[in-house]
Write an enzyme that holds these catalytic residues in place. Structure first.
Site, PDB file in Angstrom:
ATOM      1  N   LYS A  33       0.952  -1.225   0.011  1.00 42.91           N
ATOM      2  CA  LYS A  33       0.014   0.002  -0.020  1.00 42.91           C
ATOM      3  C   LYS A  33       0.622   1.304  -0.030  1.00 42.91           C
ATOM      4  CE  LYS A  33      -4.070   1.456   2.437  1.00 42.91           C
ATOM      5  NZ  LYS A  33      -4.856   1.923   1.286  1.00 42.91           N
ATOM      6  N   GLY A  38       6.669   0.805   5.793  1.00 42.38           N
ATOM      7  CA  GLY A  38       7.355  -0.075   4.742  1.00 42.38           C
ATOM      8  C   GLY A  38       7.502   0.160   3.682  1.00 42.38           C
ATOM      9  N   CYS A  39       6.312   0.610   2.751  1.00 39.07           N
ATOM     10  CA  CYS A  39       6.204   0.595   1.320  1.00 39.07           C
ATOM     11  C   CYS A  39       6.888   1.888   1.158  1.00 39.07           C
ATOM     12  CB  CYS A  39       4.822   0.969   1.119  1.00 39.07           C
ATOM     13  SG  CYS A  39       3.815  -0.952   1.403  1.00 39.07           S
ATOM     14  N   THR A  40       6.864   2.977   1.935  1.00 36.74           N
ATOM     15  CA  THR A  40       7.518   4.301   1.684  1.00 36.74           C
ATOM     16  C   THR A  40       9.009   4.159   1.814  1.00 36.74           C
ATOM     17  OG1 THR A  40       5.576   5.589   2.794  1.00 36.74           O
ATOM     18  CG2 THR A  40       7.563   6.499   2.586  1.00 36.74           C
ATOM     19  N   ALA A  43      10.341   2.258  -1.522  1.00 32.15           N
ATOM     20  CA  ALA A  43      10.323   3.124  -2.682  1.00 32.15           C
ATOM     21  C   ALA A  43      11.304   4.212  -2.681  1.00 32.15           C
ATOM     22  CB  ALA A  43       8.779   4.024  -2.762  1.00 32.15           C
TER      23      ALA A  43
END
Length: 148
Positions: A33, A38-40, A43
């Site tokens: 998401k 974690g996703c930020t 990226a």
């Protein structure tokens, strides 16, 4: 080695991203998401190494079920420099085998497994990382890309 499943999705910036049209190696990473911790971080780590991937001719593509509009807000907010593709219907997640049963606080649900695939110019998956731990991951993928 396995042939990479087809990937042709709407992407940020109003275009589409297609593995078949790239004619070069790619990193395809699936993440749960936009704008979560974690996703930020993942990226941002891929963005920090974007010039090095580009120098190798490797395109980095992040895929989640978020909309293109959400991807664009996510990129703008964090200054991201990777292609973000939208798999709203989940077909790519299914094809790549990353739509899996997960457990959170004892509750089972379906979600995207954080996974990364290194695909060579012939469309073969050269390396797959499943259940990715974010710290140091982008650097490890870059090292593998250098060996292509």
């Amino acid at each position: 080695m396995m042939k990479a499943p087809a990937l042709d999705l709407p992407a940020d910036g109003g275009g589409r991203v297609s593995l078949q049209a790239l004619n070069g190696p790619a990193v395809v990473y699936f993440y749960p998401k936009d704008d979560t911790a974690g996703c930020t971080r993942e990226a941002q780590d891929f963005t920090a190494l974007a010039p090095e991937f580009a120098a190798l001719g490797v395109t980095v593509i992040g895929v989640s079920k978020d909309t293109v509009a959400k991807h664009e807000r996510f990129k703008a907010k964090h200054g991201l420099d990777v292609v973000l593709a939208s798999d709203e219907d989940g077909a790519a997640c299914e094809a790549w085998g990353v739509w899996v049963e997960k457990t959170l606080y004892g509750r089972k649900y379906m979600g995207i497994e954080r996974a990364t695939f290194l695909v060579d110019a012939e469309g073969l998956i050269r390396r797959a990382w499943r259940k990715v731990s974010v710290k140091g991951h982008a650097q490890e993928v870059l090292e593998a890309a250098r060996a292509l």
